[in-house]
Design an enzyme around this catalytic site. Sequence first.
Site, PDB file in Angstrom:
ATOM      1  N   LYS A  60       0.807  -1.225   0.000  1.00  0.00           N
ATOM      2  CA  LYS A  60       0.000   0.000   0.000  1.00  0.00           C
ATOM      3  C   LYS A  60       0.840   1.274   0.000  1.00  0.00           C
ATOM      4  O   LYS A  60       0.429   2.304  -0.551  1.00  0.00           O
ATOM      5  CB  LYS A  60      -0.933   0.004   1.216  1.00  0.00           C
ATOM      6  CG  LYS A  60      -2.019  -1.058   1.199  1.00  0.00           C
ATOM      7  CD  LYS A  60      -3.043  -0.800   0.115  1.00  0.00           C
ATOM      8  CE  LYS A  60      -4.239  -1.733   0.223  1.00  0.00           C
ATOM      9  NZ  LYS A  60      -5.243  -1.487  -0.834  1.00  0.00           N
TER      10      LYS A  60
ATOM     11  N   GLU B 234      -9.759   5.842   3.194  1.00  0.00           N
ATOM     12  CA  GLU B 234     -10.579   4.759   3.723  1.00  0.00           C
ATOM     13  C   GLU B 234      -9.668   3.560   3.898  1.00  0.00           C
ATOM     14  O   GLU B 234      -8.639   3.444   3.233  1.00  0.00           O
ATOM     15  CB  GLU B 234     -11.729   4.438   2.770  1.00  0.00           C
ATOM     16  CG  GLU B 234     -11.401   3.459   1.648  1.00  0.00           C
ATOM     17  CD  GLU B 234     -10.330   3.920   0.666  1.00  0.00           C
ATOM     18  OE1 GLU B 234      -9.591   3.050   0.148  1.00  0.00           O
ATOM     19  OE2 GLU B 234     -10.225   5.142   0.409  1.00  0.00           O
TER      20      GLU B 234
ATOM     21  N   SER C 116       1.705  -9.800  -0.721  1.00  0.00           N
ATOM     22  CA  SER C 116       1.379  -8.367  -0.675  1.00  0.00           C
ATOM     23  C   SER C 116       1.504  -7.739   0.701  1.00  0.00           C
ATOM     24  O   SER C 116       1.549  -6.508   0.811  1.00  0.00           O
ATOM     25  CB  SER C 116      -0.037  -8.144  -1.205  1.00  0.00           C
ATOM     26  OG  SER C 116      -0.968  -8.921  -0.474  1.00  0.00           O
TER      27      SER C 116
END
Length: 415
Positions: A92, A114, A381
């Site tokens: 991210k 969010e 990830s």
Amino acid sequence: MKQYDLPDISGHFGPYGGIFVSETLMYALEELKNAYSHYRQDPEFIAEFERELKHFVGRPSPIYYARNWSEKLGGAQIYFKREDLNHTGAHKVNNTVGQALLAKRMGKPRVIAETGAGQHGVATATVAARFGMECVVYMGAEDMARQAANVYRMKLLGATVIAVHSGSRTLKDALNEAMRDWVSNIENTFYIIGTVAGPHPYPMMVRDFNSVVSKECQWQMPQIAGRQPDYVIACVGGGSNAMGIFFDYIPNSNVQLIGVEAAGEGLNTSLHAASLQKGVPGVLHGNRTYLLQDENGQIMQTHSISAGLDYPGVGPEHAWLKDLGRAQYVGATDAECLAAFHDCCRIEGIIPALESSHALAYAAKLAPTLNKDNIILVNLSGRGDKDLHIVSEASGLEFYCRPSCRNTAQSLQKE
């Protein structure tokens, strides 16, 4: 495959994507589109982005040969792209660094986001601290209970975390509240969306920033494995980590792309989040894509053991890749995910995120059906420390914490 240069000028990937928002957001989106169109070509912006990825995030993330697991499973050789080793523990941060640099150039001192699993919220709070910005993160109350550790990380980093109690109290509802905030504070606020969904230019912009993953794989795989993989596998919720590792492989038809959705309690039940396999096209959160909705167009409740995959839609580029047949989308159940989580821990000494464990589960299923000279590349990830209490409860194991910590989840839900 011919050159792949989507989206088009209006933000469409075939019939998907586009801009479906209220008039009050059109100015902000036009401003963002123009800014991104300029800075994505700006050498100084690109150089600063790459510098931050190297010195702040710690890129390039390595590719790791999962020798033990490959030998145990038999068949194909499995490699991991180690996004779990990034600063903040997931992919991210690649995107949040890029969007924060863009916000700074646009003169927006306040960022909002969010989050579901909390990793995007942590990454946003991290870059806000790095660049001296005010930060507000919206998170479903259910997800706050599931991801209490990440809530605390966000607060440590100086972010205000706002619990969302409407709807299913998960990612969908957090995104709704963030959109409302943005409408009310357009002049000074930049909305850092965490996945490849939302109105144009977000699906393209998030993909571009996170495509550093596939760009690194292009030179890393020949170095470590001698060639490019036969299969690239990634979990898919909204789809940012998958698009990040898929993107530079799209023109290479020799590489099969496989996205793994959350099958929850099973695709034949209502307890899953498999939008691409069980959904139909519709409009949600500013774009047209595959959605889980009933015959009246009402968005359905979703379920996944992983908060980051618990979303009733998917990025429009994934919808288009599905229709083209360029990518295949499959499911992994909660039980399969947990089994892969434990196997990765005990066989490779790596604790993966529950989101990533869905991709690992399918890789473990696929590898034994292939030859030993086949290569599977899995996007790992994120790391799994955020999920330890979920895994312990699901596995019937005790997760120790001090007595004062045991009521944290309940108190967070009430905030």
